[in-house]
Design a protein around this motif. Structure first.
Motif, PDB file in Angstrom:
ATOM      1  N   SER A 127     123.034 -47.403  69.625  1.00  0.00           N
ATOM      2  CA  SER A 127     123.993 -47.907  68.628  1.00  0.00           C
ATOM      3  C   SER A 127     125.426 -47.600  69.046  1.00  0.00           C
ATOM      4  N   ALA A 128     125.662 -46.383  69.529  1.00  0.00           N
ATOM      5  CA  ALA A 128     127.021 -46.030  69.949  1.00  0.00           C
ATOM      6  C   ALA A 128     127.459 -46.847  71.147  1.00  0.00           C
ATOM      7  N   THR A 129     126.539 -47.137  72.040  1.00  0.00           N
ATOM      8  CA  THR A 129     126.872 -47.945  73.208  1.00  0.00           C
ATOM      9  C   THR A 129     127.236 -49.369  72.795  1.00  0.00           C
ATOM     10  N   SER A 130     126.507 -49.935  71.798  1.00  0.00           N
ATOM     11  CA  SER A 130     126.790 -51.301  71.310  1.00  0.00           C
ATOM     12  C   SER A 130     128.158 -51.362  70.636  1.00  0.00           C
ATOM     13  N   GLU A 131     128.496 -50.369  69.816  1.00  0.00           N
ATOM     14  CA  GLU A 131     129.791 -50.355  69.156  1.00  0.00           C
ATOM     15  C   GLU A 131     130.924 -50.219  70.156  1.00  0.00           C
ATOM     16  N   LEU A 132     130.710 -49.460  71.187  1.00  0.00           N
ATOM     17  CA  LEU A 132     131.743 -49.324  72.217  1.00  0.00           C
ATOM     18  C   LEU A 132     131.945 -50.634  72.955  1.00  0.00           C
ATOM     19  N   LEU A 134     131.505 -53.640  71.731  1.00  0.00           N
ATOM     20  CA  LEU A 134     132.225 -54.547  70.844  1.00  0.00           C
ATOM     21  C   LEU A 134     133.707 -54.189  70.800  1.00  0.00           C
ATOM     22  N   ALA A 135     134.030 -52.917  70.723  1.00  0.00           N
ATOM     23  CA  ALA A 135     135.426 -52.486  70.673  1.00  0.00           C
ATOM     24  C   ALA A 135     136.160 -52.869  71.943  1.00  0.00           C
ATOM     25  N   ARG A 136     135.536 -52.730  73.049  1.00  0.00           N
ATOM     26  CA  ARG A 136     136.170 -53.111  74.314  1.00  0.00           C
ATOM     27  C   ARG A 136     136.412 -54.624  74.374  1.00  0.00           C
ATOM     28  N   ALA A 137     135.448 -55.413  73.871  1.00  0.00           N
ATOM     29  CA  ALA A 137     135.614 -56.880  73.876  1.00  0.00           C
ATOM     30  C   ALA A 137     136.767 -57.306  72.965  1.00  0.00           C
ATOM     31  N   ASP A 138     136.864 -56.702  71.767  1.00  0.00           N
ATOM     32  CA  ASP A 138     137.972 -57.017  70.863  1.00  0.00           C
ATOM     33  C   ASP A 138     139.307 -56.656  71.490  1.00  0.00           C
ATOM     34  N   LEU A 139     139.379 -55.536  72.158  1.00  0.00           N
ATOM     35  CA  LEU A 139     140.632 -55.120  72.799  1.00  0.00           C
ATOM     36  C   LEU A 139     141.006 -56.086  73.922  1.00  0.00           C
ATOM     37  N   ALA A 140     140.031 -56.534  74.658  1.00  0.00           N
ATOM     38  CA  ALA A 140     140.331 -57.467  75.747  1.00  0.00           C
ATOM     39  C   ALA A 140     140.880 -58.795  75.211  1.00  0.00           C
ATOM     40  N   ARG A 141     140.318 -59.312  74.111  1.00  0.00           N
ATOM     41  CA  ARG A 141     140.825 -60.571  73.537  1.00  0.00           C
ATOM     42  C   ARG A 141     142.232 -60.391  72.992  1.00  0.00           C
ATOM     43  N   ALA A 142     142.459 -59.249  72.381  1.00  0.00           N
ATOM     44  CA  ALA A 142     143.780 -59.020  71.808  1.00  0.00           C
ATOM     45  C   ALA A 142     144.839 -58.897  72.884  1.00  0.00           C
ATOM     46  N   GLN A 143     144.511 -58.314  73.960  1.00  0.00           N
ATOM     47  CA  GLN A 143     145.491 -58.146  75.044  1.00  0.00           C
ATOM     48  C   GLN A 143     145.892 -59.493  75.644  1.00  0.00           C
ATOM     49  N   ARG A 144     145.011 -60.495  75.562  1.00  0.00           N
ATOM     50  CA  ARG A 144     145.369 -61.821  76.078  1.00  0.00           C
ATOM     51  C   ARG A 144     146.369 -62.542  75.165  1.00  0.00           C
ATOM     52  N   ARG A 162     139.800 -47.711  68.556  1.00  0.00           N
ATOM     53  CA  ARG A 162     138.367 -47.988  68.385  1.00  0.00           C
ATOM     54  C   ARG A 162     137.607 -47.805  69.693  1.00  0.00           C
ATOM     55  N   VAL A 163     138.229 -48.199  70.784  1.00  0.00           N
ATOM     56  CA  VAL A 163     137.559 -48.028  72.097  1.00  0.00           C
ATOM     57  C   VAL A 163     137.388 -46.546  72.417  1.00  0.00           C
ATOM     58  N   ARG A 164     138.465 -45.781  72.147  1.00  0.00           N
ATOM     59  CA  ARG A 164     138.370 -44.350  72.442  1.00  0.00           C
ATOM     60  C   ARG A 164     137.328 -43.675  71.538  1.00  0.00           C
ATOM     61  N   THR A 165     137.290 -44.083  70.275  1.00  0.00           N
ATOM     62  CA  THR A 165     136.288 -43.529  69.357  1.00  0.00           C
ATOM     63  C   THR A 165     134.876 -43.909  69.795  1.00  0.00           C
ATOM     64  N   ASN A 169     131.824 -41.470  70.777  1.00  0.00           N
ATOM     65  CA  ASN A 169     130.518 -41.558  70.107  1.00  0.00           C
ATOM     66  C   ASN A 169     129.382 -41.694  71.121  1.00  0.00           C
ATOM     67  N   VAL A 170     129.645 -42.452  72.169  1.00  0.00           N
ATOM     68  CA  VAL A 170     128.611 -42.582  73.220  1.00  0.00           C
ATOM     69  C   VAL A 170     128.357 -41.244  73.894  1.00  0.00           C
ATOM     70  N   ALA A 171     129.435 -40.504  74.193  1.00  0.00           N
ATOM     71  CA  ALA A 171     129.255 -39.199  74.829  1.00  0.00           C
ATOM     72  C   ALA A 171     128.480 -38.250  73.923  1.00  0.00           C
ATOM     73  N   GLY A 172     128.787 -38.281  72.613  1.00  0.00           N
ATOM     74  CA  GLY A 172     128.051 -37.431  71.678  1.00  0.00           C
ATOM     75  C   GLY A 172     126.583 -37.819  71.591  1.00  0.00           C
ATOM     76  N   ALA A 173     126.334 -39.122  71.572  1.00  0.00           N
ATOM     77  CA  ALA A 173     124.944 -39.589  71.511  1.00  0.00           C
ATOM     78  C   ALA A 173     124.184 -39.192  72.776  1.00  0.00           C
ATOM     79  N   GLN A 174     124.856 -39.265  73.922  1.00  0.00           N
ATOM     80  CA  GLN A 174     124.215 -38.842  75.172  1.00  0.00           C
ATOM     81  C   GLN A 174     123.877 -37.345  75.148  1.00  0.00           C
TER      82      GLN A 174
END
Length: 412
Positions: A127-132, A134-144, A162-165, A169-174
Motif C-alpha cells: 500500500s505504501a509503495t502504491s501511494e508513493l 501515485l504521488a510521484r506521478a502527480d508531481l511529474a504532471r504538475a511540473q510540466r 506527498r512524495v517525501r511522505t 511510509n515505504v521505508a517504514g513499511a519495509q
C-alpha cells in the motif's frame, strides 16, 4: 670309703693341660703361616672382610620445574537458550545431552501468528509503495504545467511533500516487514554455538515467553567443550614466582593437568588469562588455561591438578630418593671415593619425580652415590662397590624431562 689318689709321676701333666697347649700351638702356627703368605692372598682375605655396597652416578637430565595448583574445568562458552518470541512450543528437535552444531534446530514455536503478522506487513508495504507511485506521478504532471503558469508554487510544494511522505511510509513499511520476518524466523530456536546440550526444560505444548536480561523462559543450556578452560586460584607468592620466570610472551606459558584417577599429567594447554587484581580477602589471583578437548572427554566441573612451568629447562642432577638421608637438619648422601672410602655429602634438594630427586647443590656428576647397602657403610671406612645400572633404579630410565614441583618428601 675313699680311695687314695695315686701319686703322680714326676714330670707328667694332666691330659686337659696337654690338649690346651696343643691348641695354642696350632693357633700360633696358623697365625705365623698367614703372616708369611704372599701379599696377594693377604689382601684378598682383607678385602673379603669389607662390606659391599651398590653405587650409581647421578642422572644428568634437562628438567623443567613446575608449581602445582588445584582447579576445575569450565566451559569455554556457555549459553542459556531462551526464546526471542513468545508462543507455544510445537516441537523439540534434539536428544538430551547430545552434541549439537551451531545453527542446528532445537525448538519450534507455533509460527502461525507470526506468519499472519508478516503477511500484514507485506500488505502495508504494498500500500505504501502504491501511494508513493501515485504521488510521484502527480508531481511529474504538475511540473510540466509550471512553464504555462497553470499551477501555483504552493501546489508544487504540496505534491513534493506527498512524495517525501510516501517515501518515508515505504521505508517504514519495509522495516515492519523485516521485523515480522525476523519474528517469524525466531519461531525456530537454533543453537548459537557448537557444544553439548543439557536436557530440555520445556516440553511441546507449553507456552514460553520472550524477555530481556534473562527474564525469558529458559529452554536449555549449551556448553562449548573444545577447547575447554581450566580455572584456578594462585597464591601471591606463586603468582610472583611465575611472573618473574615467564618469558615476555606470557600467553604461551605451558601447563599440564591430570585428573583424579590419572597417574600422569596427560592434558596440556596454554595459560591465556590472568585476572587484573589479587583478591585482598584470600590473597589469591584467578588464572585460566585453555586446553584442547577434541574428543570432548573433559566436561565442566571436573576437578584436576595442574602444574605450571616456572622457568625454562635447565640441566640438573638426579638421584634415587631412597639414597637421601636426614641428619638432623641436613640432607645428606653417602658417596664412595676413588680409594673406596665412604664420604658424607651435604646436599640441597629439589622436587621429586618418578622416584628421582633433583640435587641443586653439593653433588658432582662423577660422584659415586651409594644407592644400596647404606646400612653397611660408615663414614671414613673402606667398602667394596658394585655398579648399579641407572635404568634399574626407580625412574632412572624415564626420559620425561618434566619435573613436578611442590615440597620435597624426603626419605628417612
Amino acid at each position: 670309703m675313699t680311695h687314695p689318689r695315686p701319686p703322680s709321676r714326676p714330670g707328667t701333666k694332666p691330659v686337659f693341660l696337654r690338649a690346651a697347649l696343643l691348641a695354642a700351638g696350632l693357633a700360633t702356627a696358623t697365625a705365623c703361616a698367614l703372616f708369611l703368605l704372599p701379599g696377594k692372598k693377604s689382601l684378598a682375605v682383607s678385602a673379603a672382610a669389607l662390606p659391599m655396597v651398590s653405587v650409581a652416578l647421578p642422572v644428568q637430565r634437562t628438567v623443567i620445574e613446575w608449581d602445582d595448583y588445584v582447579g576445575r574445568f569450565e566451559a569455554s562458552r556457555r549459553v542459556e537458550v531462551r526464546p526471542r518470541v513468545s508462543g507455544q512450543i510445537v516441537g523439540v528437535h534434539f536428544k538430551d545431552g547430545e552434541i549439537v552444531q551451531q545453527g542446528q534446530l532445537l525448538f519450534s514455536i507455533d509460527p502461525r501468528p507470526y506468519q499472519a503478522a508478516y503477511a500484514e506487513a507485506q500488505a502495508g508495504l504494498a500500500s505504501a509503495t502504491s501511494e508513493l507511485a501515485l504521488a510521484r506521478a502527480d508531481l511529474a504532471r504538475a511540473q510540466r504545467l509550471v512553464g504555462d503558469s497553470a499551477i501555483s508554487k504552493s501546489d508544487i510544494d504540496q505534491l513534493q511533500a506527498r512524495v517525501r511522505t510516501g517515501t518515508a511510509n515505504v521505508a517504514g513499511a519495509q522495516a515492519r516487514v523485516a521485523l515480522k520476518s525476523l519474528e517469524l524466523e525466531f519461531t525456530e530456536v537454533r543453537s548459537p554455538i557448537t557444544g553439548r546440550v543439557s536436557d530440555r526444560r520445556v516440553d511441546p505444548g507449553n507456552l514460553v515467553m520472550s524477555g530481556e536480561a534473562g527474564n525469558g523462559t529458559r529452554l536449555t543450556t549449551i556448553n562449548a567443550l573444545d577447547p575447554i578452560y581450566f580455572t584456578f586460584d594462585a597464591s601471591e607468592a606463586l603468582y610472583l614466582k611465575a611472573i618473574r620466570a615467564q618469558e615476555p610472551n606470557a600467553a604461551q606459558t605451558q601447563v599440564e593437568v591430570r585428573l583424579q584417577d590419572e597417574p600422569d599429567y596427560s592434558w596440556r594447554g596454554k595459560l591465556d588469562f590472568t585476572d587484573n587484581g589479587i583478591d585482598p580477602r584470600s590473597g589469591t589471583i584467578r588464572m585460566r588455561a585453555v586446553i584442547e578437548n577434541p574428543k570432548l572427554f573433559l566436561t565442566p566441573g571436573l576437578f584436576g591438578n595442574m602444574r605450571l612451568a616456572s622457568g625454562a629447562g635447565a640441566p640438573a642432577l638426579l638421584i634415587p630418593d631412597s639414597a637421601v638421608q636426614i641428619d638432623q637438619t641436613r640432607k645428606t648422601v653417602l658417596t664412595v671415593s676413588a680409594e673406596g672410602t665412604v664420604l658424607v655429602r651435604a646436599i640441597e634438594l629439589g622436587p621429586l619425580v618418578d622416584g628421582l630427586r633433583i640435587v641443586r647443590a653439593g653433588l658432582a656428576a662423577d660422584d659415586r652415590v651409594i644407592v644400596g647397602g647404606q646400612q653397611h657403610a660408615i663414614a671414613g671406612t673402606k667398602v667394596q662397590t658394585k655398579p648399579e645400572p641407572a635404568a634399574s633404579q626407580s625412574g632412572m630410565g624415564n626420559s620425561n624431562p618434566l619435573i613436578s614441583g611442590g615440597e620435597p618428601a624426603f626419605a628417612s
